[in-house]
Enzyme design. Structure first.
Site, PDB file in Angstrom:
ATOM      1  N   PHE A 133      -4.003 -64.513   4.374  1.00 43.29           N
ATOM      2  CA  PHE A 133      -5.235 -64.817   4.626  1.00 43.29           C
ATOM      3  C   PHE A 133      -5.639 -66.224   4.399  1.00 43.29           C
ATOM      4  O   PHE A 133      -5.392 -66.856   3.522  1.00 43.29           O
ATOM      5  CB  PHE A 133      -6.241 -63.838   3.228  1.00 43.29           C
ATOM      6  CG  PHE A 133      -7.773 -64.124   3.418  1.00 43.29           C
ATOM      7  CD1 PHE A 133      -8.421 -63.409   4.714  1.00 43.29           C
ATOM      8  CD2 PHE A 133      -8.551 -64.861   2.664  1.00 43.29           C
ATOM      9  CE1 PHE A 133      -9.587 -63.818   4.861  1.00 43.29           C
ATOM     10  CE2 PHE A 133      -9.799 -65.164   3.179  1.00 43.29           C
ATOM     11  CZ  PHE A 133     -10.593 -64.599   4.074  1.00 43.29           C
ATOM     12  N   ASP A 218      -1.582 -73.299   1.902  1.00 43.96           N
ATOM     13  CA  ASP A 218      -2.840 -72.777   1.617  1.00 43.96           C
ATOM     14  C   ASP A 218      -3.092 -72.460   0.176  1.00 43.96           C
ATOM     15  O   ASP A 218      -2.687 -71.181  -0.118  1.00 43.96           O
ATOM     16  CB  ASP A 218      -3.210 -71.567   2.761  1.00 43.96           C
ATOM     17  CG  ASP A 218      -4.718 -71.218   2.183  1.00 43.96           C
ATOM     18  OD1 ASP A 218      -5.330 -71.680   1.370  1.00 43.96           O
ATOM     19  OD2 ASP A 218      -5.274 -70.121   3.278  1.00 43.96           O
ATOM     20  N   LYS A 247     -12.326 -73.316  -3.116  1.00 49.64           N
ATOM     21  CA  LYS A 247     -12.709 -72.067  -4.173  1.00 49.64           C
ATOM     22  C   LYS A 247     -12.831 -72.904  -5.393  1.00 49.64           C
ATOM     23  O   LYS A 247     -13.847 -73.480  -5.677  1.00 49.64           O
ATOM     24  CB  LYS A 247     -11.675 -71.121  -4.365  1.00 49.64           C
ATOM     25  CG  LYS A 247     -11.622 -70.227  -2.935  1.00 49.64           C
ATOM     26  CD  LYS A 247     -11.229 -68.469  -3.386  1.00 49.64           C
ATOM     27  CE  LYS A 247     -11.655 -67.902  -2.215  1.00 49.64           C
ATOM     28  NZ  LYS A 247     -10.671 -67.342  -1.212  1.00 49.64           N
TER      29      LYS A 247
HETATM   30  C1  LIG Z   1     -10.712 -67.622   0.353  1.00 47.97           C
HETATM   31  C2  LIG Z   1      -9.578 -68.086   1.174  1.00 47.97           C
HETATM   32  C3  LIG Z   1      -9.729 -68.738   2.303  1.00 47.97           C
HETATM   33  C4  LIG Z   1     -11.192 -68.996   2.821  1.00 47.97           C
HETATM   34  O1  LIG Z   1     -11.957 -69.674   2.084  1.00 47.97           O
HETATM   35  P1  LIG Z   1     -13.496 -69.669   2.478  1.00 47.97           P
HETATM   36  O2  LIG Z   1     -14.099 -70.812   1.664  1.00 47.97           O
HETATM   37  O3  LIG Z   1     -14.198 -68.221   2.527  1.00 47.97           O
HETATM   38  O4  LIG Z   1     -13.619 -70.430   4.011  1.00 47.97           O
HETATM   39  C5  LIG Z   1      -8.632 -69.210   2.790  1.00 47.97           C
HETATM   40  N1  LIG Z   1      -7.482 -69.208   2.309  1.00 47.97           N
HETATM   41  C6  LIG Z   1      -7.215 -68.530   1.238  1.00 47.97           C
HETATM   42  C7  LIG Z   1      -5.863 -68.374   0.602  1.00 47.97           C
HETATM   43  C8  LIG Z   1      -8.124 -67.846   0.674  1.00 47.97           C
HETATM   44  O5  LIG Z   1      -8.026 -66.998  -0.645  1.00 47.97           O
END
Ligand SMILES: *Cc1c(COP(=O)(O)O)cnc(C)c1O
Length: 399
Positions: A133, A218, A247
């Site tokens: 994700f 990520d 986050k």
């Molecule tokens: C939440 C998340 C995203 C996306 O972040 P947004 O602030 O919603 O755009 C990307 N990568 C990972 C691993 C995430 O948990």
């Protein structure tokens, strides 16, 4: 009431009956005054819980001083905070964004631009992983092969290939002359709280080094002390070339960042990227305040101690409910409780009948993501509620 066939809020979320209007530390308070123990933290965002005084003060003071200016001007706030992130990580340079997906977008652009700058513009493909994700923009949904995020949004962006997570040979078998590098979450979040194995992540790093490819992480969910280290890559004794973070970095304020080494960022010259809001003085004040707390003495030790405590309590609880609970996994306060059934119904049961907020994830995982400032008393309450919830839960009758 409107007679329009759609709600004013675009109905893309199946919103539940929790309607928070206030937060206090590790609790959310709903419209009718009901209290919830928040072990979801806005999905790993509210690292300092709700209403943390350091964060509230920083926002109030900076909002009154200077909230936004264009990135056309010099940024003393951005320079100072970027320097702190550089000092705290592998990185030499930082681009500030407003969200996780934008941070990943910048990471993808930085990776492609690196090979372009090296005279290899054909090396534009990133190898990403099953159940990944990376966000909801067109670029980031192209970087996962999960149909639930992609269906109906074609044509998607070319330049991604997919391999099974934690299978080094399968990943390397996807490499060809067009490969830019690997893009992955060191601990998959949404996909099911799955840490990369050391062999896998170290293997990708070694292969990338040998062949001039980039390792792009990520850490939007796993970063910023969530796993008990500042960034999850530190658990593996490796460093990435490029990394997305968001986050927890803002503790609830929308911000993110793309970090890179000087080498990996060599293509990101004047005019190649930008953002109206990214890195504005308010965001920089928030980031500095959260970093002050996270870098405070004993903070990471606290995260690790609380994570160990939760995991040990869950291990003890599992045998009492072995028709429902399977196993525990994760790192620090990024914890997954694996069920023997699909988790959404149980997560709803905990929420609606026991006032406990968690998040479901892939692979039958209940994600347990408390604020990093969680205390032992909250953990005791959590285990009590979870145990009561398991006892009162009626397993769905198999079809
Ligand atoms: C939440 C998340 C995203 C996306 O972040 P947004 O602030 O919603 O755009 C990307 N990568 C990972 C691993 C995430 O948990």
């Amino acid at each position: 009431m409107s007679d329009k066939p759609i709600t004013p809020l675009m109905p893309v979320y199946p919103r539940c009956d929790v309607r928070p209007v206030r937060g206090e530390g590790c609790y959310l308070i709903g419209e009718r005054g009901e209290r919830y123990l928040d072990f979801a933290s806005g999905i790993a965002v509210n690292a300092l819980g709700h209403g943390h005084p350091v964060l509230v003060k920083a926002i109030a003071e900076q909002a009154a001083t200077l909230m936004h200016v264009s990135n056309l001007y010099g940024s003393p706030q951005g320079e100072a905070y970027a320097q702190r992130l550089v000092d705290a990580t592998f990185a030499d340079t930082v681009f500030f964004t407003n969200s996780g997906a934008e941070a990943v977008e910048c990471a993808i652009k930085t990776a492609r631009r690196y090979h372009y700058a090296n005279g290899n513009p054909e090396r534009g493909t990133l190898i990403t992983f099953n159940n990944a994700f990376h966000g909801r923009t067109l670029g980031t949904i192209s970087a996962t092969n999960q149909p639930k995020m992609r269906d109906g949004f074609e044509p998607l962006l070319p330049g991604f290939r997919y391999a099974p997570f934690n299978d080094l040979d399968a990943a390397l078998s996807q490499v060809d002359l067009n490969t830019a590098g690997f893009l992955l979450e060191p601990v998959q979040g949404e996909g099911g709280l799955l840490p990369a194995t050391p062999e896998f992540l170290k293997g990708l790093r070694a292969f990338a080094d040998k062949h001039g490819l980039l390792l792009v992480l990520d850490e939007v969910q796993s970063g910023f002390a969530r796993t008990g280290k500042m960034y999850a890559y530190e658990h593996y004794g490796i460093t990435p070339d490029i990394m997305a973070t968001a986050k927890g970095i803002g503790g609830g304020f929308p911000m993110g960042a793309c970090l890179a080494t000087a080498e990996a960022a060599k293509g990101m010259v004047f005019g190649t990227h930008g953002s109206t809001y990214g890195g504005n003085p308010l965001a920089m004040a928030v980031g500095s305040a959260v970093l002050d707390v996270v870098q405070g003495e004993g903070f990471l030790d606290h995260v690790n101690a609380m994570g160990d405590r939760i995991r040990a309590s869950l291990e003890q609880l599992i045998p009492n409910h072995d028709e429902l609970f399977d196993s525990v996994r994760g790192l620090g306060l990024m914890i997954g409780l694996r069920l023997k059934v699909e988790p959404r119904d149980f997560v709803a049961h905990l929420r609606d009948n026991h006032g406990l907020l968690t998040v479901s994830g892939g692979d039958n995982i209940v994600r347990i993501l408390p604020p990093l400032v969680v205390e032992e008393s909250h953990i005791a309450e959590f285990i009590e509620k979870l145990s009561a919830g398991a006892a009162s839960y009626k397993l769905p009758v198999p079809a």
